[in-house]
Design a protein around this motif. Structure first.
Motif, PDB file in Angstrom:
ATOM      1  N   ASP A 182       2.247  -2.544  -3.595  1.00 58.96           N
ATOM      2  CA  ASP A 182       3.276  -2.844  -2.479  1.00 58.96           C
ATOM      3  C   ASP A 182       2.719  -3.975  -1.480  1.00 58.96           C
ATOM      4  N   ASP A 183       3.904  -4.537  -0.991  1.00 62.12           N
ATOM      5  CA  ASP A 183       4.143  -5.186   0.083  1.00 62.12           C
ATOM      6  C   ASP A 183       2.556  -6.155   0.374  1.00 62.12           C
TER       7      ASP A 183
ATOM      8  N   THR B 133      10.688  -1.378  -3.040  1.00 58.96           N
ATOM      9  CA  THR B 133       9.430   0.209  -3.713  1.00 58.96           C
ATOM     10  C   THR B 133      10.122   0.853  -4.198  1.00 58.96           C
TER      11      THR B 133
HETATM   12 MG    MG Z   1       8.564  -0.919   0.764  1.00 57.33          MG
END
Ligand code: MG
Ligand code: ADP
Length: 497
Positions: A264-265, A208
């Motif tokens: 993200d993710d 991140t």
């Molecule tokens: Mg993260």
């Protein structure tokens, strides 16, 4: 020093915002300027982007004068001010984030920071954390504190960038240098060769952070760049809700205007067929327009369960980089850096102790430093090794017996066909000293032992000898893929036991 002049503009714009904040009441400032972004700042005029026509009219009527006056306050000459409608992805744009990123303040978590109201109210929530050196209390009626500029990631649930998640604050070492270099390359030149960028690695290793660093860097150079940044969970939830509201078309269109999409993710797509389908179309549309795509995941594309092949293959089109567990030296550098931010003095032996005992990920390292700091504050004592040990006692994992030096020596000796007793002897032949250095390196990585303790195992060698060995091997690990792979295999064997 860069030759572009955008960063200078940004600095000037920051000063204008600060001047403006002194001119208009805080609630109004936060309500209206949280969502404006800098589009252009030329020698004679300042153009700000607003999300819709209503706001354009309102702001032109109400704030053109004050903003122009603020330019005069801040710059010494008055700029012509205009507001232009630049339809954002429903407030997902993070334009002003870059402006805020100068301070080392920590913003509240995404949901807390993203609740700017759409209409002016007299009690607009303080949507941002206080800046560095701020003493003013937080809350609706307190005067705007220095360094507090609202964030421009308006929509409810929209993510904001952490000011601290920049390249400057990212410590680079062998474990992350490839991912870092890839992120840099994308920030330098989005939408070209490294598309998509796919970063993966275990939790807490900086995915991140790197994603946001790219956003910060691009926005610093190109304030008008339109970035949609969200977690995959958010993408999924919003898609599901769009389906329920029969609004998939609108959902889709929101992404067509962005210059870059950051998710993200992405492993969150596992087992979500319909969202995968939708994401596939979004991906294709943006990719065809040569827009940059950036994704992070806890696993490489092919290992994300149930991820469709066509997505797996697309994710591999660009650049795929892994974030590894940081080595001891990198952990020490990170610990030093984090302590610096907290203005916390950590003696070397404490840095080493934390690095040796908190090995899994960087978030845990941060937690450990916070514990040490709290304890020091509580005891009103400077940090020393005893204090650090006491502070970390509770959090350290005692459940896992440490890998022993004996075991490491056996594994490496067997690999090189030498005897453990030779490794521990004074012999200096090359066939012995390389495996010996590797054992020292692995001991440093895999055990909590100090340099002195490792030296003692090898017939009382000096700690500088151990340090030299570990540094040298770490360099080879960073440089040579094949050797790094071998080291990983050794580590796996040691951990398996
Ligand atoms: Mg993260
Ligand atoms: P992930 O997304 O991979 O789970 P994060 O990016 O959230 O991990 O990182 C966890 C924490 O560790 C963050 O506070 C981040 O700033 C910090 N961190 C990670 N890598 C580094 C690094 N190389 N240098 C400094 N801080 C780091």
């Amino acid at each position: 020093m860069t030759t572009r002049n955008e960063p200078l503009d940004l600095e000037a714009y920051r000063r204008v915002l600060e001047a403006l904040r002194r001119r208009i009441p805080k609630p109004q400032f936060e309500t209206w300027f949280a969502r404006t972004r800098l589009l252009r700042m030329a020698p004679t005029d300042l153009v700000l982007a607003v999300p819709n026509q209503f706001q354009q009219e309102w702001m032109t009527r109400e704030y053109r004068g004050p903003v122009a006056a603020a330019t005069e306050d801040a710059l010494g000459h008055r700029l012509e001010v205009r507001f232009e409608v630049a339809p954002a992805v429903e407030g997902k744009l993070v334009g002003a984030a870059a402006i805020l990123s100068g301070g080392a303040s920590v913003l509240p978590t995404a949901s807390a920071g993203a609740s700017a109201p759409a209409v002016p109210t007299s009690s607009a929530p303080a949507a941002t954390a206080d800046g560095p050196g701020t003493t003013a209390p937080r809350g609706g009626s307190s005067p705007a504190s220095p360094g507090t500029i609202p964030f421009a990631a308006g929509a409810p649930g929209g993510l904001v960038l952490q000011p601290r998640y920049t390249f400057d604050d990212f410590v680079v070492g062998p474990s992350n240098q490839m991912a870092h270099a890839a992120a840099r390359a994308v920030a330098d030149d989005p939408g070209t060769t490294n598309n998509p960028l796919f970063l993966y690695g275990a939790v807490g290793l900086g995915k991140t952070h790197l994603l946001q660093a790219i956003c910060h860097e691009i926005l610093r150079r190109r304030p008008g760049f339109r970035i949609a940044y969200m977690s995959c969970e958010q993408f999924t939830n919003e898609y599901v809700s769009a389906v329920q509201r029969n609004a998939t078309e609108a959902f889709r269109n929101r992404f067509r205007n962005v210059d870059m999409l950051v998710i993200d993710d992405i492993h969150f797509l596992a087992n979500k067929e319909r969202t995968q389908e939708e994401f596939f179309h979004t991906f294709n549309a943006l990719y065809q327009m040569r827009k940059q795509l950036i994704l992070s995941s806890d696993a490489p594309p092919a290992d994300i369960p149930t991820l469709e092949d066509r997505l797996v293959s697309r994710f591999k089109w660009g650049l795929v980089e892994k974030l590894e567990q940081p080595e001891t030296e990198t952990r020490m550098a990170i610990i030093r850096r984090k302590a610096e931010w907290l203005s916390l003095h950590l003696p070397d032996d404490v840095v080493e102790y934390v690095a040796n005992n908190v090995r899994n990920n960087i978030r845990e390292i941060e937690g450990a430093i916070t514990s040490v700091r709290s304890r020091a504050l509580l005891e009103r004592a400077p940090v020393d090794l005893t204090l650090a040990k006491a502070a970390l006692e509770a959090t350290l994992r005692h459940d896992q017996p440490a890998v022993g030096l004996d075991r490491i020596a056996q594994v490496v000796a067997a690999h090189y066909g030498v005897k453990v007793t030779d490794l521990r002897s004074k012999k200096r032949t090359k066939s012995i000293s390389l495996p010996r250095q590797i054992v020292m390196y692995l001991a440093r990585e895999e055990t909590g032992l100090s340099l002195v303790e490792i030296g003692a195992f090898f017939g009382g060698r000096d700690h500088t000898t151990v340090l030299y060995a570990t540094t040298r091997i770490a360099e080879v690990v960073a440089r040579e893929d094949a050797f790094r792979a071998q080291v990983e295999r050794w580590k796996d064997r040691l951990r398996a036991r």
